[in-house]
Design an enzyme around this catalytic site. Structure first.
Site, short mmCIF file in Angstrom:
data_model
loop_
_atom_site.label_atom_id
_atom_site.label_comp_id
_atom_site.label_asym_id
_atom_site.label_seq_id
_atom_site.Cartn_x
_atom_site.Cartn_y
_atom_site.Cartn_z
N LYS A 130 0.92 -1.46 0.20
CA LYS A 130 -0.10 -0.05 -0.24
C LYS A 130 0.80 1.09 0.06
CE LYS A 130 -4.10 1.82 2.91
NZ LYS A 130 -4.60 1.40 3.54
N SER B 293 -9.99 1.39 2.88
CA SER B 293 -9.22 2.36 1.72
C SER B 293 -8.15 0.95 1.60
CB SER B 293 -7.89 3.37 3.26
OG SER B 293 -7.44 2.91 3.41
N SER C 100 -9.92 -1.24 7.11
CA SER C 100 -9.40 -1.21 5.62
C SER C 100 -8.60 -2.11 4.76
CB SER C 100 -8.48 0.18 5.46
OG SER C 100 -9.03 1.55 6.17
#
Lengths: 495, 88
Positions: free
Chosen positions: A82, A157, A181
């Site tokens: 990420k 996310s 997330s």
């Protein structure tokens, strides 16, 4: 792109083939990069593809094998990170304009551990700006599409990381989970997502959102892969004073021990708050565990429903404080002004997108004199009530079971008009962040549109071992077509 | 509030935010009204204690590399516009 490719046979098979010299990391990385190249035109999982670095890492792994050295437990495994994890020399954007060109001068602890484990970092994945969102639609650089149905969101996310695994680019990837997330996008993409106990994994080099809630974890096609990936990053780190000073857990070895005699509680308070397919999946999961020898019971824990409103005070409060550092002085964007305050204000208005501004404003309000006790103070007490409710449930149960999300993957734009609609995506995942407990989402069913639906296993602090054993049993009981990878993105699903 | 948060927003942006924040405060109103007389607050999931280390010189980030990421620097320092109306 054949399904019998080494890339699709799991982390253990890959690392073993590379370590014994049976396969070359250099070939494997080319295959992963070819898949990325083919899929990215449509999916946009990556913010940055680090092809050259991945090739160099692969050469180093092959050279180590050639010298008779062991390159590590993730030898030659292509991975994705990420883009809120600092990578030395590679731009790290947090999917925000304020960090669009920022090149970190250091590796986060997780990144350093993955490199030394022999993993090949293929790229940095897209996210909702500063990890604030549940769909990647808040990325400043455009959303990621769900490989199961490209008209739908991958969740967020960490949606770029979950979609990268679901698309078969990489067998494992890494994300962060502040209110769901990791677990929510795992559920929407038909992959496994682990949020470890708070403090199990160092946050050094993770760009902070809400520091008392943030935790790095792993995605995998299978429970075994996600577990091996988690083991590689877990353990104490002197650079993070909140990392737990205990040896890293050894989990893969006990994954197959089953659930005989385990006491499982199905949290019933979420069931009438979620789509029928999500409620049905968790009830079916309880039945599957029961037939594998566990003792399942429904349990009402009404405090679980305090989690969402408490979180939407606590997380913005911490964010408003953490994001004060983006002031145009030390790194990132600067928009000039006649004095420092004008420069700060212009920089932040130009650099932060609508959701980040919204959260900063909520947090500033909740922490301001006159409102602190009514909002932030009360939310902290609601957090205590949530933790007490979990503690009392864990006197009766070894693990708890719940839906991961209120719905399967939704369409782009469906929840962007009203921020609160989007916030509700985190309903079932937030309580574990407030308590710091571990939780995992496992693909367990398909809905009427052929979209994957995950179920969530929750465990007490440091209970990853039992949690993942349960996850492994659920995985074995689930239909094989409810999990990724989806090789070749699908443009629509069929009933 | 926007000034406290150092966000230089337009009037239109502020008006939109005002409505959204009111909606959100309505949504979290349940927390404000919660009966919490004997409940202590929780700021953090772990019982935190101070972590000390020996005060020894160790490697740190390269100064030039850090300054290279800054919008402006001079003579080994971050450069900022005037603060508190001082002469530039």
């Amino acid at each position: 792109m054949s399904a019998s490719s080494l890339l699709d046979r799991g982390v253990a098979a890959i690392a073993s083939a590379i370590r014994t010299g049976e396969a070359r990391a250099a070939d494997l990385v080319e295959e992963a990069l070819a898949r990325v190249d083919a899929g990215e035109r449509e999916l946009h999982c990556f913010q940055t593809v680090t092809a050259d670095e991945a090739r160099r890492a692969a050469e180093a792994v092959d050279a180590a094998v050639g010298r008779g050295e062991d390159p590590g437990p993730l030898a030659g495994v292509p991975i994705a990170l990420k883009d809120n994890m600092c990578t030395r020399g590679t731009v790290t954007t947090c999917s925000s304009k304020i960090l669009e060109n920022w090149i970190p001068p250091y590796d986060g602890t997780v990144v350093a551990r993955l490199r030394s484990a022999g993993a090949l970092i293929v790229g940095k994945t897209n996210l909702d700006e500063f990890a604030m969102g549940s769909s990647t639609e808040n990325s400043a650089f455009g959303p990621t599409r769900n490989p199961w149905d490209t008209s739908r969101v991958p969740g967020g996310s960490s949606g770029g990381s979950s979609a990268a695994v679901a698309a078969g680019y990489v067998p494992v990837s890494f994300g962060s989970d502040t209110g769901g997330s990791i677990r929510q996008p795992a559920s929407l993409c038909g992959v496994v997502g682990i949020k470890p106990t708070y403090g199990r994994v160092s946050r050094y080099g993770l760009i902070a959102f809400a520091s008392s809630l943030d935790q790095i974890g792993s995605f995998g096609v299978t429970v075994a892969d996600a577990t091996t990936a988690f083991e590689a990053i877990a353990g104490h780190d002197p650079h993070d004073s909140t990392s737990i000073n205990l040896p890293a857990p050894s989990l893969a070895a006990t994954l197959g021990e089953g659930v005989d005699g385990l006491r499982v509680g199905l949290i019933e308070d979420f069931l009438d708050q979620v789509a029928p397919a999500c409620a049905a999946a968790s009830s079916a999961a309880a039945e599957a565990l029961e037939s594998s020898g566990a003792k399942c019971e429904s349990v009402s824990i009404p405090e679980m429903l305090l989690g969402l409103p408490a979180y939407y005070i606590i997380a913005p409060a911490e964010a408003s404080s953490n994001l004060a550092r983006y002031d145009g002085v030390r790194y990132g964007l600067r928009v000039d002004g006649p004095d420092a305050e004008a420069m700060n204000g212009r920089t932040r208005a130009a650099g932060f997108g609508p959701e980040v501004r919204r959260r900063i404003m909520i947090g500033t309000y909740a922490l301001s004199a006159g409102y602190y006790d009514a909002y932030y103070g009360q939310a902290q007490k609601a957090r205590t009530l949530t933790i007490r409710a979990f503690d009392s449930a864990y006197e009766r149960f070894d693990v708890l079971l719940a839906p991961t999300t209120p719905s399967p993957a939704f369409k782009f734009g469906e929840k962007t008009k009203n921020p609160i609609d989007m916030y509700l995506s985190d309903l079932c995942t937030i309580p574990s962040n407030l308590s710091g407990h571990p939780a995992v989402s496992v693909p367990f069913a398909l809905d009427e549109n052929g979209l994957p639906v995950g179920v969530q296993v929750l465990a007490p602090a440091l209970g990853e071992s039992v949690m993942l054993r349960v996850a492994a049993v659920l995985e074995a009981a689930a239909p094989g077509d409810c999990r990724g990878p989806v090789l070749g993105p699908r443009s629509s699903t069929h009933a | 509030m926007a000034r406290l948060a150092r966000l230089d927003l337009t009037d239109d942006e502020l008006a939109a935010l005002k409505d959204e924040l009111s909606d959100l405060l309505d949504h979290v109103d349940r927390i404000r009204r919660l009966e919490t007389h004997d409940v202590p607050p929780t700021a953090h999931p772990l019982p935190l204690t101070n972590v000390f280390r020996p005060d020894e010189v160790a490697e740190s980030l390269e100064r030039d590399e850090v300054l290279a990421a800054a919008p402006a620097s001079e003579n080994g320092r971050f450069l900022v516009p005037p603060v508190l109306g001082e002469a530039p």
